[in-house]
Design a protein around this motif. Structure first.
Motif, PDB file in Angstrom:
ATOM      1  N   TYR A  73       0.818  -1.209   0.000  1.00  0.00           N
ATOM      2  CA  TYR A  73       0.000   0.000   0.000  1.00  0.00           C
ATOM      3  C   TYR A  73       0.857   1.266   0.000  1.00  0.00           C
ATOM      4  O   TYR A  73       1.669   1.478   0.890  1.00  0.00           O
ATOM      5  N   LYS A  74       0.643   2.104  -1.025  1.00  0.00           N
ATOM      6  CA  LYS A  74       1.325   3.389  -1.137  1.00  0.00           C
ATOM      7  C   LYS A  74       0.339   4.498  -0.820  1.00  0.00           C
ATOM      8  O   LYS A  74      -0.763   4.538  -1.350  1.00  0.00           O
ATOM      9  N   ARG A  75       0.773   5.393   0.043  1.00  0.00           N
ATOM     10  CA  ARG A  75      -0.077   6.544   0.366  1.00  0.00           C
ATOM     11  C   ARG A  75       0.189   7.662  -0.623  1.00  0.00           C
ATOM     12  O   ARG A  75      -0.144   7.567  -1.774  1.00  0.00           O
ATOM     13  N   ARG A  76       0.861   8.676  -0.188  1.00  0.00           N
ATOM     14  CA  ARG A  76       1.162   9.820  -1.064  1.00  0.00           C
ATOM     15  C   ARG A  76       2.534   9.622  -1.687  1.00  0.00           C
ATOM     16  O   ARG A  76       3.481   9.318  -0.987  1.00  0.00           O
ATOM     17  N   TYR A  80       4.954   4.448   1.836  1.00  0.00           N
ATOM     18  CA  TYR A  80       4.262   3.183   2.096  1.00  0.00           C
ATOM     19  C   TYR A  80       3.691   3.222   3.509  1.00  0.00           C
ATOM     20  O   TYR A  80       4.278   3.817   4.400  1.00  0.00           O
ATOM     21  N   SER A  81       2.564   2.551   3.685  1.00  0.00           N
ATOM     22  CA  SER A  81       1.886   2.604   4.964  1.00  0.00           C
ATOM     23  C   SER A  81       1.374   1.218   5.342  1.00  0.00           C
ATOM     24  O   SER A  81       1.002   0.431   4.478  1.00  0.00           O
ATOM     25  N   LEU A  82       1.362   0.933   6.656  1.00  0.00           N
ATOM     26  CA  LEU A  82       0.752  -0.298   7.145  1.00  0.00           C
ATOM     27  C   LEU A  82       0.382  -0.144   8.604  1.00  0.00           C
ATOM     28  O   LEU A  82       0.949   0.682   9.314  1.00  0.00           O
ATOM     29  N   ASN A  83      -0.572  -0.946   9.021  1.00  0.00           N
ATOM     30  CA  ASN A  83      -0.983  -0.997  10.419  1.00  0.00           C
ATOM     31  C   ASN A  83      -0.305  -2.182  11.080  1.00  0.00           C
ATOM     32  O   ASN A  83      -0.238  -3.264  10.500  1.00  0.00           O
ATOM     33  N   VAL A  84       0.210  -1.969  12.271  1.00  0.00           N
ATOM     34  CA  VAL A  84       0.877  -3.033  13.018  1.00  0.00           C
ATOM     35  C   VAL A  84      -0.035  -3.391  14.191  1.00  0.00           C
ATOM     36  O   VAL A  84      -0.009  -2.731  15.222  1.00  0.00           O
ATOM     37  N   MET A  85      -0.812  -4.417  13.969  1.00  0.00           N
ATOM     38  CA  MET A  85      -1.756  -4.861  14.986  1.00  0.00           C
ATOM     39  C   MET A  85      -1.546  -6.340  15.256  1.00  0.00           C
ATOM     40  O   MET A  85      -1.183  -7.093  14.366  1.00  0.00           O
ATOM     41  N   GLY A  86      -1.807  -6.723  16.482  1.00  0.00           N
ATOM     42  CA  GLY A  86      -1.692  -8.119  16.858  1.00  0.00           C
ATOM     43  C   GLY A  86      -3.023  -8.829  16.731  1.00  0.00           C
ATOM     44  O   GLY A  86      -3.929  -8.357  16.048  1.00  0.00           O
ATOM     45  N   PRO A  87      -3.149  -9.963  17.428  1.00  0.00           N
ATOM     46  CA  PRO A  87      -4.408 -10.708  17.396  1.00  0.00           C
ATOM     47  C   PRO A  87      -5.580  -9.840  17.848  1.00  0.00           C
ATOM     48  O   PRO A  87      -5.447  -9.014  18.739  1.00  0.00           O
ATOM     49  N   LYS A  88      -6.693 -10.012  17.189  1.00  0.00           N
ATOM     50  CA  LYS A  88      -7.931  -9.273  17.480  1.00  0.00           C
ATOM     51  C   LYS A  88      -7.740  -7.767  17.340  1.00  0.00           C
ATOM     52  O   LYS A  88      -8.357  -6.973  18.046  1.00  0.00           O
ATOM     53  N   ARG A  89      -6.832  -7.379  16.452  1.00  0.00           N
ATOM     54  CA  ARG A  89      -6.559  -5.967  16.119  1.00  0.00           C
ATOM     55  C   ARG A  89      -6.151  -5.134  17.328  1.00  0.00           C
ATOM     56  O   ARG A  89      -6.465  -3.952  17.436  1.00  0.00           O
ATOM     57  N   LYS A  90      -5.426  -5.751  18.253  1.00  0.00           N
ATOM     58  CA  LYS A  90      -4.905  -5.040  19.416  1.00  0.00           C
ATOM     59  C   LYS A  90      -3.412  -4.842  19.257  1.00  0.00           C
ATOM     60  O   LYS A  90      -2.751  -5.566  18.527  1.00  0.00           O
ATOM     61  N   LYS A  91      -2.882  -3.878  19.983  1.00  0.00           N
ATOM     62  CA  LYS A  91      -1.436  -3.640  19.952  1.00  0.00           C
ATOM     63  C   LYS A  91      -0.710  -4.787  20.644  1.00  0.00           C
ATOM     64  O   LYS A  91      -1.273  -5.465  21.496  1.00  0.00           O
ATOM     65  N   SER A 124       0.239   2.559  13.372  1.00  0.00           N
ATOM     66  CA  SER A 124       0.240   2.873  11.951  1.00  0.00           C
ATOM     67  C   SER A 124       1.625   3.423  11.598  1.00  0.00           C
ATOM     68  O   SER A 124       2.084   4.399  12.195  1.00  0.00           O
ATOM     69  N   LEU A 125       2.286   2.749  10.655  1.00  0.00           N
ATOM     70  CA  LEU A 125       3.649   3.141  10.283  1.00  0.00           C
ATOM     71  C   LEU A 125       3.699   3.636   8.853  1.00  0.00           C
ATOM     72  O   LEU A 125       2.949   3.154   7.993  1.00  0.00           O
ATOM     73  N   HIS A 126       4.610   4.571   8.617  1.00  0.00           N
ATOM     74  CA  HIS A 126       4.782   5.140   7.284  1.00  0.00           C
ATOM     75  C   HIS A 126       6.262   5.119   6.928  1.00  0.00           C
ATOM     76  O   HIS A 126       7.108   5.471   7.754  1.00  0.00           O
ATOM     77  N   GLU A 130      13.001   6.770   0.027  1.00  0.00           N
ATOM     78  CA  GLU A 130      13.895   7.770  -0.559  1.00  0.00           C
ATOM     79  C   GLU A 130      13.819   9.121   0.134  1.00  0.00           C
ATOM     80  O   GLU A 130      14.529  10.052  -0.230  1.00  0.00           O
ATOM     81  N   GLY A 131      12.972   9.232   1.135  1.00  0.00           N
ATOM     82  CA  GLY A 131      12.801  10.500   1.833  1.00  0.00           C
ATOM     83  C   GLY A 131      13.983  10.835   2.731  1.00  0.00           C
ATOM     84  O   GLY A 131      14.587   9.947   3.333  1.00  0.00           O
ATOM     85  N   VAL A 132      14.326  12.104   2.844  1.00  0.00           N
ATOM     86  CA  VAL A 132      15.451  12.531   3.677  1.00  0.00           C
ATOM     87  C   VAL A 132      15.095  12.502   5.161  1.00  0.00           C
ATOM     88  O   VAL A 132      15.975  12.427   5.996  1.00  0.00           O
ATOM     89  N   ARG A 133      13.827  12.567   5.479  1.00  0.00           N
ATOM     90  CA  ARG A 133      13.403  12.562   6.877  1.00  0.00           C
ATOM     91  C   ARG A 133      12.756  11.235   7.262  1.00  0.00           C
ATOM     92  O   ARG A 133      11.868  11.200   8.090  1.00  0.00           O
ATOM     93  N   GLN A 134      13.236  10.163   6.679  1.00  0.00           N
ATOM     94  CA  GLN A 134      12.716   8.820   6.939  1.00  0.00           C
ATOM     95  C   GLN A 134      12.960   8.449   8.391  1.00  0.00           C
ATOM     96  O   GLN A 134      14.101   8.322   8.824  1.00  0.00           O
ATOM     97  N   LYS A 135      11.897   8.276   9.162  1.00  0.00           N
ATOM     98  CA  LYS A 135      11.992   8.009  10.600  1.00  0.00           C
ATOM     99  C   LYS A 135      12.724   6.706  10.909  1.00  0.00           C
ATOM    100  O   LYS A 135      13.464   6.623  11.882  1.00  0.00           O
ATOM    101  N   TYR A 136      12.525   5.698  10.098  1.00  0.00           N
ATOM    102  CA  TYR A 136      13.093   4.375  10.385  1.00  0.00           C
ATOM    103  C   TYR A 136      14.288   4.037   9.484  1.00  0.00           C
ATOM    104  O   TYR A 136      14.637   2.882   9.332  1.00  0.00           O
TER     105      TYR A 136
END
Length: 178
Positions: A73-76, A80-91, A124-126, A130-136
């Motif tokens: 999934y590509k946002r803008r 790229y974006s994704l949700n990081v959820m465990g079982p039953k959509r919990k953290k 939710s991670l983004h 190629e971004g200069v301010r890439q958090k990860y």
């Protein structure tokens, strides 16, 4: 002529579950290729996807619990974006996972991120590779992190242990050395 596997084949799979299982296998192949021993919990009820052990000479085996996630999934633009959820959509609870291995399928890039970095706050991670301010950015292809830390599994029993502390006095005699 030898046939070469399509490394981006997972992006062509129709469902999220199939892509996730493909990503887990791809992760295990990559880790094994880097000399790590990998295992997978039996059944679909494991609290993590892959166990990575990397014994160091003269030390106990360390087993890291890795949760594998992937996205197409590509946002803008190039984000790229994704949700990081465990079982039953919990953290994920602390102590259930040591690392998240996140695959951006279209660009074939892995991010190996310690649980402590994401903790319980990010769901939710983004990623902008190629971004200069890439958090990860520092975790991109950081496979070496899986070789440096881990959960040490040890077990021992005292020769005189009887098991009374846990209500096992009857079984204590069978556990003692003869």
């Amino acid at each position: 002529m030898r046939w070469k596997a399509d490394r981006l084949a997972g992006g062509k799979l129709p469902g999220c579950k199939e892509r996730g299982e493909w990503a887990e296998l791809y992760f295990m192949m990559q880790a094994a290729g880097l000399g790590m021993k990998v295992s997978r919990p039996f059944g679909a009820v494991g609290r993590y996807d892959v166990g990575v052990e990397n014994p160091t000479e003269g030390q106990q085996v360390r087993v890291l619990r890795v949760q594998v996630k992937s996205t197409i999934y590509k946002r803008r633009g190039e984000c790229y974006s994704l949700n990081v959820m465990g079982p039953k959509r919990k953290k994920y609870d602390p102590g259930t996972v040591d690392f998240f291995a996140i695959l951006l399928i279209p660009v074939d890039e892995w991010y190996i991120i310690p649980f402590e970095v994401m903790g319980r706050t990010n769901s939710s991670l983004h990623f902008s590779p190629e971004g200069v301010r890439q958090k990860y950015r520092r975790y991109r292809e950081a496979w070496d992190l899986l070789k440096e830390t881990g959960l040490t599994i040890q077990a021992c029993v005292d020769d005189g242990w009887v098991g009374e502390e846990w209500g096992m006095a009857d079984q204590g005699s069978s556990l003692r050395s003869e």
